[in-house]
Design a protein around this motif. Sequence first.
Motif, PDB file in Angstrom:
ATOM      1  N   LEU A  75     104.729 112.838 -23.977  1.00 17.92           N
ATOM      2  CA  LEU A  75     104.518 113.123 -25.393  1.00 17.92           C
ATOM      3  C   LEU A  75     103.551 112.146 -26.039  1.00 17.92           C
ATOM      4  CD1 LEU A  75     105.154 114.441 -28.139  1.00 17.92           C
ATOM      5  CD2 LEU A  75     107.161 112.956 -28.273  1.00 17.92           C
ATOM      6  N   MET A  76     103.818 110.848 -25.878  1.00 20.69           N
ATOM      7  CA  MET A  76     103.006 109.845 -26.574  1.00 20.69           C
ATOM      8  C   MET A  76     101.603 109.730 -25.993  1.00 20.69           C
ATOM      9  SD  MET A  76     104.835 108.980 -29.045  1.00 20.69           S
ATOM     10  CE  MET A  76     104.923 107.381 -29.845  1.00 20.69           C
ATOM     11  N   SER A  77     101.434 110.012 -24.715  1.00 21.19           N
ATOM     12  CA  SER A  77     100.095 109.992 -24.116  1.00 21.19           C
ATOM     13  C   SER A  77      99.227 111.082 -24.739  1.00 21.19           C
ATOM     14  CB  SER A  77     100.188 110.196 -22.603  1.00 21.19           C
ATOM     15  OG  SER A  77     100.860 109.123 -21.978  1.00 21.19           O
ATOM     16  N   ARG A  78      99.816 112.245 -24.997  1.00 18.42           N
ATOM     17  CA  ARG A  78      99.063 113.334 -25.625  1.00 18.42           C
ATOM     18  C   ARG A  78      98.861 113.096 -27.110  1.00 18.42           C
ATOM     19  NH1 ARG A  78     101.432 117.867 -26.051  1.00 18.42           N
ATOM     20  NH2 ARG A  78     103.560 117.208 -25.524  1.00 18.42           N
ATOM     21  N   THR A  79      99.910 112.578 -27.760  1.00 21.30           N
ATOM     22  CA  THR A  79      99.849 112.366 -29.200  1.00 21.30           C
ATOM     23  C   THR A  79      98.802 111.325 -29.584  1.00 21.30           C
ATOM     24  OG1 THR A  79     102.193 112.937 -29.432  1.00 21.30           O
ATOM     25  CG2 THR A  79     101.197 111.683 -31.218  1.00 21.30           C
TER      26      THR A  79
END
Length: 211
Positions: free
Chosen positions: A21-25
């Motif tokens: 999630l955070m890598s994409r966000t």
Amino acid sequence: MSNSRNLSKLTKADKPLFVSLMSRTFAQDPLFLHLFGDSKLDRKAKHRVKAFVSFMFDKSFLLHEEVWGYFENESLIGTYIVEKPHPSMLQNLKGVLLIVRLIPLFFQLSGQTLHLLNSYMRVTRSSAPSFTHHYLIMIGVSPEEQGKGIGKSLLQHLINTVKADKKSQGIALDTENKENVDLYRRFGFTLSQEAQMDNMPVYCMFYPKEG
């Protein structure tokens, strides 16, 4: 078919969901682009981003931090990491373990990136208030779910947590997105300082707890 949504504290088993999630966000976040490059175009940059986000998750379980997530059914669609005030003696001992955790990261990030991270920490921490407070380290919502009030729910959850904590006097955070400044202001944050790191603006903000 109704969706089941809930906000809960993440466990170590949630690490793959968090990293994804955070890598994409944060793929197009100004700080991440400055530190790691464009992870959408560069495979090495994508690897560096995942390594860093993975480290941030592991760090939260070693230090005085918590990770909360917003789930829809079994999917993590929003999350935040917050550093709590009043570190204990145990936290200082865990700092030794953190150094061990850092060693693999040294081999995955360039010396220049590590230098920039150190500079960023120096800039932001020097702007933080001296009294006890929570520090919002990261907050993010899945790109597909943005604009649906999930980020607001996460932020309101943190604010409610801080209001219930008699020892904390508020929340500090830093953002490199100028458009985020007005969003945080609507929640009661004030801009305490606008700093610079390699010509990149860093907006340091604080939410003062009433009373």
